[in-house]
Scaffold this active site. Structure first.
Site, PDB file in Angstrom:
ATOM      1  N   HIS A   1       8.636   2.721  -8.221  1.00  0.00           N
ATOM      2  CA  HIS A   1       9.429   1.568  -8.665  1.00  0.00           C
ATOM      3  C   HIS A   1       9.062   1.288 -10.126  1.00  0.00           C
ATOM      4  CE1 HIS A   1       9.714   0.110  -4.223  1.00  0.00           C
ATOM      5  NE2 HIS A   1      10.667   0.969  -4.522  1.00  0.00           N
TER       6      HIS A   1
ATOM      7  N   GLU B   1       7.290  -1.963 -11.584  1.00  0.00           N
ATOM      8  CA  GLU B   1       5.987  -2.376 -11.042  1.00  0.00           C
ATOM      9  C   GLU B   1       4.885  -1.686 -11.839  1.00  0.00           C
ATOM     10  OE1 GLU B   1       6.361  -1.428  -6.921  1.00  0.00           O
ATOM     11  OE2 GLU B   1       7.908  -2.946  -6.581  1.00  0.00           O
TER      12      GLU B   1
ATOM     13  N   HIS C   1       1.920   0.237  -5.868  1.00  0.00           N
ATOM     14  CA  HIS C   1       3.110  -0.590  -6.081  1.00  0.00           C
ATOM     15  C   HIS C   1       2.709  -1.952  -6.643  1.00  0.00           C
ATOM     16  CE1 HIS C   1       6.424   1.578  -3.839  1.00  0.00           C
ATOM     17  NE2 HIS C   1       5.357   2.318  -3.563  1.00  0.00           N
TER      18      HIS C   1
ATOM     19  N   GLU D   1      -0.181  -2.568  -2.536  1.00  0.00           N
ATOM     20  CA  GLU D   1       0.612  -3.599  -3.203  1.00  0.00           C
ATOM     21  C   GLU D   1      -0.299  -4.467  -4.059  1.00  0.00           C
ATOM     22  OE1 GLU D   1       3.799  -3.920  -3.199  1.00  0.00           O
ATOM     23  OE2 GLU D   1       4.544  -2.833  -1.445  1.00  0.00           O
TER      24      GLU D   1
END
Length: 804
Positions: free
Chosen positions: A393, A396, A489, A561
């Site tokens: 992504h 990010e 991420h 994350e």
């Protein structure tokens, strides 16, 4: 020429075709310089000579060895020379896979879609660590929520032209983007007193679509959606010039799409001042007051928009400043880092740089293989593998900072780093989506799709980065065990750092997938939250990297994350994360790997026991919430872990699942053809008789349809008037057919055709058929032909005559 072979060459007169072809082929590419007509005898002689190469120290092979290497007949540029000038018969490193960088040459310039305008200036920021923790803004509840004015009452001071949307798709790319003269999009200042801000975002990772001045010091900002989509407005990164000191400006981003955000709890945007950087070595810092995240009073009729507003005072007059959602880390930043690794005489010994593939735009996707050289083949085969990836992504960027911290440590001379390189082979893809990073996308690639929903794809050309990554891991699994896979991420709605994993259903390894996250939380207690981890596998996440790798056989498969905001843990509570915090987590990943693989299993077993206790508490809590009191002693471990976990929250990327944009129309056409094919598909016929019968039936059905479609009245009368002539012409062929073979249509088929014609009434009573008379023309419709095959028959009653 080999002297020992001259006699054989003279005696040979009939060369073998295959060998002759191969020698022509080698000669064409410069690896063979002798005659092409070499025999199999010569081939055996060359093999005998080449066998001497493997043992050059043997006296009987010495002459043949030197003869082979000095001969002008065979030539190779792959043989290496040692320090003494002697030939060492081994292959060089492949040039097209290794020599990316040159100490004197420039980096490979990023390739942009042909529609994107790109300014020529190079944007660079210094790295800086704030001396004090940067705390969240504390909302008072009185923050202003400006009503969106728009172009009707405001003045557009910056707007991108020809931005690709969901109605178009990626076609080509070039270095520098759109050819031609770069237009000046910002307004022209009318003089030194003009205090209009000048905006710019046409640089690497930049994202700003439009800026509208609605008051003297107030601006509405519109972000650009991911290219070739109409979604994903979250990442922003733009430049502002012509600032004024000690003036309160207000900026409002008007087209955000997520209903929840960390800005609601006080996360601040990032600001960078070039004057501060050049004079005081101050880099990115958190700034902003009166921060509010709220739903807009306008939308596009399809989805609601949300706004982010904040006020700020710039530190200098006539300064150049930048705003960003998070600390930028561009494709050029990665290339500069890899260049330093490639040019390091120490690091390049155990870090091999390769091209995994090229992206849609032609940018290189890099693959790093990090390990110390093994002393024996057995030692090399015993090494387990660890796979780490980041930036699938593109918006990010926190994933890149964690990856940088990991690479800084694993490439260092630390004893722990050397130990890790001794026992593991690290496969690292530091930037999976370079195209999205370059153009400033938040979530998608240039295919207009979220790559982290396509790890099961077979579309190699549309999703090359993901396809090649999965294929690389698949080959790696065939060679050795992959201990851990982790994809880095960023998260826009939750604080701290945490992992998403996959519940293991095998009781032999029950709860083992949770040991690594628990260990990491103990090694980084002020940043990593184990209680925020989740191990549920949802159907909508089946295409993600962690789930696909888990189903391929990697037990410890994770998505890491990292929040865009900060921590809620320990002494870091309510403070923002800095790049230093994220790079330190890269070190903690390495430290936790050592704990996880420690031959002394004490830590592992302690964590496993703690996990069982935590799980018991969670199960009791769930039953209490349901109002049930259950004795779980002895049976609690049989409860499905999926039943007690909530679904993973955060991403809306499932909306970007599906085929790439440029294949959608093609797919619709293919689906229609597939449906038509399914309708026409019949059970395979076994005999000629069945094939002839089927052919008759299909033609009669077509005839029936045409008869039903014919207009009533005189037109059908003319058809019936012509039928006797047709029967007369076909009488002889019909009789011959009946002598040689049985009727092609059985009694069950004939009424079907009769019924199909019965609604058509003849208007001429004299030509009506008697009610009890059975038509015999269906049997005579197809005359027999030579070989038992049927031919197409001309039907004058249906195809020649036109109706008045």
């Amino acid at each position: 020429m080999f002297p020992a072979l001259e006699t054989e060459l003279k005696q040979q007169t009939l060369p073998e075709a295959y060998e002759d072809f191969m020698y022509h082929h080698l000669q064409y590419y410069g690896y063979f310089k002798g005659p092409t007509c070499l025999s199999s005898t010569v081939h055996r002689q060359i093999e005998a000579v080449s066998r001497g190469i493997s043992c050059p120290s043997r006296p009987e092979n010495g002459n043949s060895y030197s003869l082979m290497l000095s001969s002008p007949l065979l030539k190779s540029r792959q043989l290496l020379h040692d320090d003494l000038g002697e030939v060492n018969p081994r292959l060089r490193e492949p040039r097209d896979l290794f020599a990316f960088f040159s100490t004197s040459g420039p980096l490979q310039a990023p390739r942009w879609p042909i529609e994107c305008e790109v300014i020529k200036e190079n944007i660079h920021h210094i790295e800086w660590v704030p001396p004090q923790p940067e705390y969240y803004y504390q909302p008072t509840g009185n923050e202003k929520a400006p009503e969106i004015v728009g172009e009707e009452k405001g003045t557009v001071v910056y707007q991108l032209d020809s931005v690709p949307t969901e109605d178009s798709y990626f076609t080509s790319s070039r270095v520098g983007g759109k050819p031609g003269i770069i237009k000046e999009l910002a307004v022209t200042l009318q003089g030194p007193e003009d205090d209009t801000l000048l905006f710019e975002s046409r640089f690497e990772s930049g994202n700003l679509q439009k800026a509208t001045r609605v008051n003297t010091y107030e601006y509405e900002l519109t972000l650009r959606t991911d290219l070739y989509t109409n979604k994903h407005t979250q990442w922003f990164y733009f430049r502002i010039q012509n600032t004024r000191k000690d003036v309160t400006y207000r900026f409002t981003i008007v087209n955000l799409l997520k209903p929840k955000s960390l800005y609601t709890i006080g996360m601040k945007p990032l600001m960078y001042s070039q004057l501060d950087a050049s004079t005081h070595s101050i880099g990115w810092r958190r700034e902003g007051n009166e921060i509010r995240y709220y739903r807009s009073n306008t939308d596009d009729g399809q989805q609601p928009f949300y706004c982010l507003t904040w006020t700020i005072q710039f530190p200098h007059d006539q300064d150049t400043c930048f705003f960003a959602h998070f600390y930028p880390y561009t494709y050029t930043d990665l290339q500069c880092f890899l260049l330093s690794v490639a040019n390091s005489p120490v690091q390049s010994q155990f870090c091999k740089l390769r091209t995994l593939c090229r992206s849609l735009a032609g940018n290189i996707v890099y693959l790093l293989t990090i390990t110390n050289p093994a002393r024996t083949p057995q030692e090399a085969a015993a090494k387990k593998a660890v796979v780490l990836t980041a930036r699938v992504h593109p918006g990010e960027s926190n994933g890149s900072w964690i990856m940088k911290g990991f690479l800084d440590f694993i490439l260092s001379n630390s004893p722990d780093a050397q130990l890790l390189r001794d026992i593991f082979i690290f496969k690292v893809v530091p930037m999976l989506n370079p195209d999205g990073v370059i153009v400033g996308n938040y979530r998608c690639s240039l295919a207009g799709r979220d790559l982290n929903r396509h790890y099961k794809t077979i579309l190699k050309e549309s999703f090359p980065c993901i396809w090649h990554t999965r294929n690389m891991i698949k080959r790696l699994l065939e060679e050795r065990e992959v201990l851990l896979y982790c994809d880095f991420h960023g998260h826009s709605r939750k604080s701290n750092i945490f992992l998403y994993g996959c519940n293991n259903n095998d009781h032999k390894f029950w709860l083992h997938e949770r040991v690594f996250p628990l260990m990491l939380s103990k090694n980084a207690p002020d940043k990593f939250s184990f209680h925020s981890c989740n191990f549920k596998v949802q159907k909508c996440k089946e295409g993600t990297g962690r789930v696909v790798m888990w189903r391929m056989g990697i037990l410890n498969s994770y998505t890491m994350e990292s929040t865009f905001g900060g921590s809620t843990l320990g002494n870091r509570r309510d403070t923002h994360f800095t790049p230093e915090d994220l790079t330190s987590l890269g070190y903690h990943v390495c430290d936790t790997l050592l704990d996880f693989c420690d031959p002394d299993r004490t830590k592992f077993m302690q964590c496993l026991a703690e996990l069982k206790e935590l799980l018991q508490q969670e199960i009791h809590k769930k039953f209490k919430e349901l109002g049930q009191d259950m004795d779980l002693e002895g049976s609690w471990s049989d409860i499905s872990l999926t039943d007690i976990e909530s679904s993973t929250s955060g991403s809306d990327s499932s909306f970007s699942d599906g085929l790439p944009v440029h294949l959608l129309n093609t797919t619709d056409e293919l689906n229609q053809k597939k449906k038509m094919y399914k309708k026409k598909k019949r059970k395979p016929l076994q005999s000629r008789k069945q094939r002839n019968k089927q052919h008759q039936k299909s033609n009669l059905m077509q005839e029936s349809k045409l008869t039903e479609d014919a207009p009533e009245g005189a037109g059908f009368a003319s058809t019936l008037q012509k039928q006797p002539a047709f029967f007369k012409n076909s009488e002889n062929t019909s009789s011959s057919m009946m002598k040689n073979e049985k009727p092609r249509l059985n009694e069950r088929e004939k009424p079907g055709f009769t019924v199909s014609c019965s609604p058509k009434r003849n208007t001429n009573p004299s030509q009506e058929r008697a009610p009890d008379t059975k038509p015999n023309w269906s049997r005579n419709r197809y005359p027999a032909t030579k070989g038992g095959r049927t031919t197409a028959v001309v039907y004058p009653s249906l195809h020649i005559y036109t109706y008045p």
